[in-house]
Design an enzyme around this catalytic site. Structure first.
Site, short mmCIF file in Angstrom:
data_model
loop_
_atom_site.label_atom_id
_atom_site.label_comp_id
_atom_site.label_asym_id
_atom_site.label_seq_id
_atom_site.Cartn_x
_atom_site.Cartn_y
_atom_site.Cartn_z
N SER A 18 0.74 -0.93 -0.04
CA SER A 18 -0.27 0.07 -0.44
C SER A 18 1.30 0.96 -0.10
CB SER A 18 -0.76 0.08 0.79
OG SER A 18 -2.02 0.68 1.20
N HIS A 45 -2.53 -1.52 -4.01
CA HIS A 45 -3.27 0.38 -3.28
C HIS A 45 -3.18 0.93 -4.13
CE1 HIS A 45 -4.58 -2.00 0.63
NE2 HIS A 45 -5.01 -2.97 0.12
N ASP A 138 -4.59 -3.98 6.33
CA ASP A 138 -4.45 -5.14 5.10
C ASP A 138 -3.86 -5.75 5.12
OD1 ASP A 138 -6.37 -6.13 3.18
OD2 ASP A 138 -6.24 -5.16 1.55
#
Ligand SMILES: C[S@@+](CC[C@H](N)C(=O)[O-])C[C@H]1O[C@@H](n2cnc3c(N)ncnc32)[C@H](O)[C@@H]1O
Lengths: 192, 274
Positions: A18, A45, A138
């Site tokens: 991310s 992401h 996540d």
């Protein structure tokens, strides 16, 4: 920090990242040797509607073919795949990809957790997973799931990660096989 | 939300077979990994502790069926999702449709209708709405009720306005709805030419011939064999030289249609060449 040896034969390398991971991937992916015999699948992401194709961005920097997945694409060893923006990515038993446009998970779509679990369900102990920098949580549960399924797990060293939240969230809930900086991650991948 | 699966592969197959034979909803050819995830998700949310418990509930409580369908068939959607797709529709496809004396569009898997209002707006802006009819269908009657009302949370309008503008929309987007506290209602004239109806892509047949069939983010839930079946259904529902539009990561590449359809630009729009 080595807990045990890497399992028999890795068939998939899944990487979750991310915020702060893009640059790390620019370091790692081009250095993976081109004759790998496993699938590389990246869940990163990023902004939906970003116009530049992620496959082109990375494709220019490595001799390994790079693709952004479409629905029902086959994951072929020796290639690098990216999950497309704004879809979750699951893997079927026949190693094709099923995309899913359902609710975000961990405020994310694609969610790293979903793909990590799915990879583990299909590739079991032949899964190698890397969790990189990020500002949310996540991937932590997915990585733990892979570990419980006897896959091999690597967390990027939180001291090195641009944003350490994501690595730290994983370290809070289980102990991965390795905690490594990106240079060691490259070395490990190329030793497979 | 990750846990060890409550419903395993064999359980899944058994359950889907039973749901098909008892209720006539056939999910047996849905993408296994996705549907397995959805069903295990239901178990977590509704707190079924075992497969037996879930199975009992579904087979003995008919009112639970609609909840099951709702969760299994993902109904997330957006207005003007993928602005470049709508831009191509607006600039390349809709003007082509205009040459017909009567325009028929089928939106399959329309969910709660956001896509339908988006297309209706494009037809109005092209001044073609008076001679157009949109069939908007979905397997799930509950989402169609929402679609018919055209009432959506006001919190979404910022995103939808942005999407609309990015698709080269030039009107003031807020003229298309009236706002009321935390909701907006899309104007009546936008649904005047729309027929909402249930239609199951797995078991129902072709019901008309269209110049444009739009089915986005539905086929990702089907396995390749079922996708192929549905492509044939669409082929049989398209006039010659009609258009088929899919979701941004869906493709006809794996199907026979690939031979007789030509892709428009780089968008997921194909023209039937016969
Ligand atoms: C993710 S939504 C897509 C909505 C919209 N087309 C979009 O792209 O934003 C998927 C929709 O497909 C519908 N669907 C699933 N299976 C179906 C079937 N067999 N026949 C018709 N519709 C179906 C679901 O009810 C849901 O509304």
């Amino acid at each position: 920090m080595e807990k045990n040896k890497i399992n028999p034969k890795i068939e998939i390398l899944v990487i979750g990242g991310s915020a702060g991971s893009f640059e790390v991937l620019l370091q790692i992916l081009p250095k993976i040797k081109f004759d790998i015999d496993f699938v590389v699948l990246v869940v990163l992401h990023r902004k939906h509607n970003s116009n530049t194709s992620i496959a082109d961005l990375f494709g220019n920097k490595t001799s390994i073919p790079v693709y952004e997945c479409e629905d029902k694409d086959s994951l072929v060893p020796g290639n690098i795949y990216f999950a497309p923006a704004d879809y979750h990515l699951l893997i079927e038993k026949d190693r094709t990809v099923s995309l899913d446009y359902s609710e975000k998970e961990n405020y994310s779509r694609p969610a790293i957790d979903i793909t990590f679990k799915s990879a583990s369900d299909v590739f079991k102990e032949k899964t190698l997973a890397v969790l990189l920098s990020g500002a949310n949580r996540d991937g932590a549960n997915g990585l733990k799931y892979i570990s419980q399924n006897y896959g091999t797990t690597i967390v990027q060293d939180p001291n090195e990660a641009e944003i350490s939240t994501m690595p730290n969230e994983a370290l809070k809930i289980f102990e991965p096989n390795y905690i490594l900086g990106f240079k060691e991650i490259i070395k490990l991948i190329n030793s497979l | 939300m990750i846990a060890i699966d409550i419903v395993g592969d064999e359980d899944l197959e058994l359950l889907l077979e039973e749901v098909a034979s008892v209720y006539g909803y056939d999910f047996t050819d849905y993408s296994k990994a996705s549907i397995k995830r959805r069903i295990n998700r239901i178990c977590l949310i509704d707190k079924h502790k075992s497969f037996t418990e879930l199975r009992y509930k579904i087979l003995n409580d008919q009112s639970y069926l609609s909840r099951f369908i709702e969760e299994v068939t993902v109904n997330v959607t957006e207005m003007f999702r993928d602005p470049t797709f709508y831009k191509t529709l607006k600039e390349k496809i809709i003007p082509q449709l205009g040459v017909n004396s009567f325009i028929k569009v089928w939106i399959a898997g329309c969910s709660t209708g956001e896509e339908v209002y988006s297309i209706s707006i494009l037809l109005h802006e092209a001044k073609l709405a008076h001679k157009a009819i949109i069939y908007a269908t979905d397997i799930n009657p509950t989402v169609l009720e929402t679609a018919k009302k055209g009432i959506y949370p006001i919190s979404q309008m910022k995103l939808y306005t942005e999407n609309y503008q990015n698709s080269n929309g030039t009107e003031d987007f807020s003229t298309y709805y009236s706002a009321n506290y935390d909701h907006v209602k899309f104007k009546e004239y936008l649904r005047k030419n729309v027929i909402f109806s249930t239609h199951n892509l797995v078991s129902d047949r072709s019901f008309n011939e269209f110049q444009l069939v739009i089915c986005r983010n539905v086929l990702i839930y089907f396995d390749k064999i079922l996708q192929d079946k549905v492509f044939n259904l669409f082929d049989g529902s398209l006039e010659s030289l009609g258009y088929l539009a899919l979701g941004s990561k869906e493709t006809i590449r794996f199907s026979d249609l690939n031979l007789t359809y030509k892709q428009i630009n780089k968008e997921k729009i194909w023209k039937k060449t016969r």
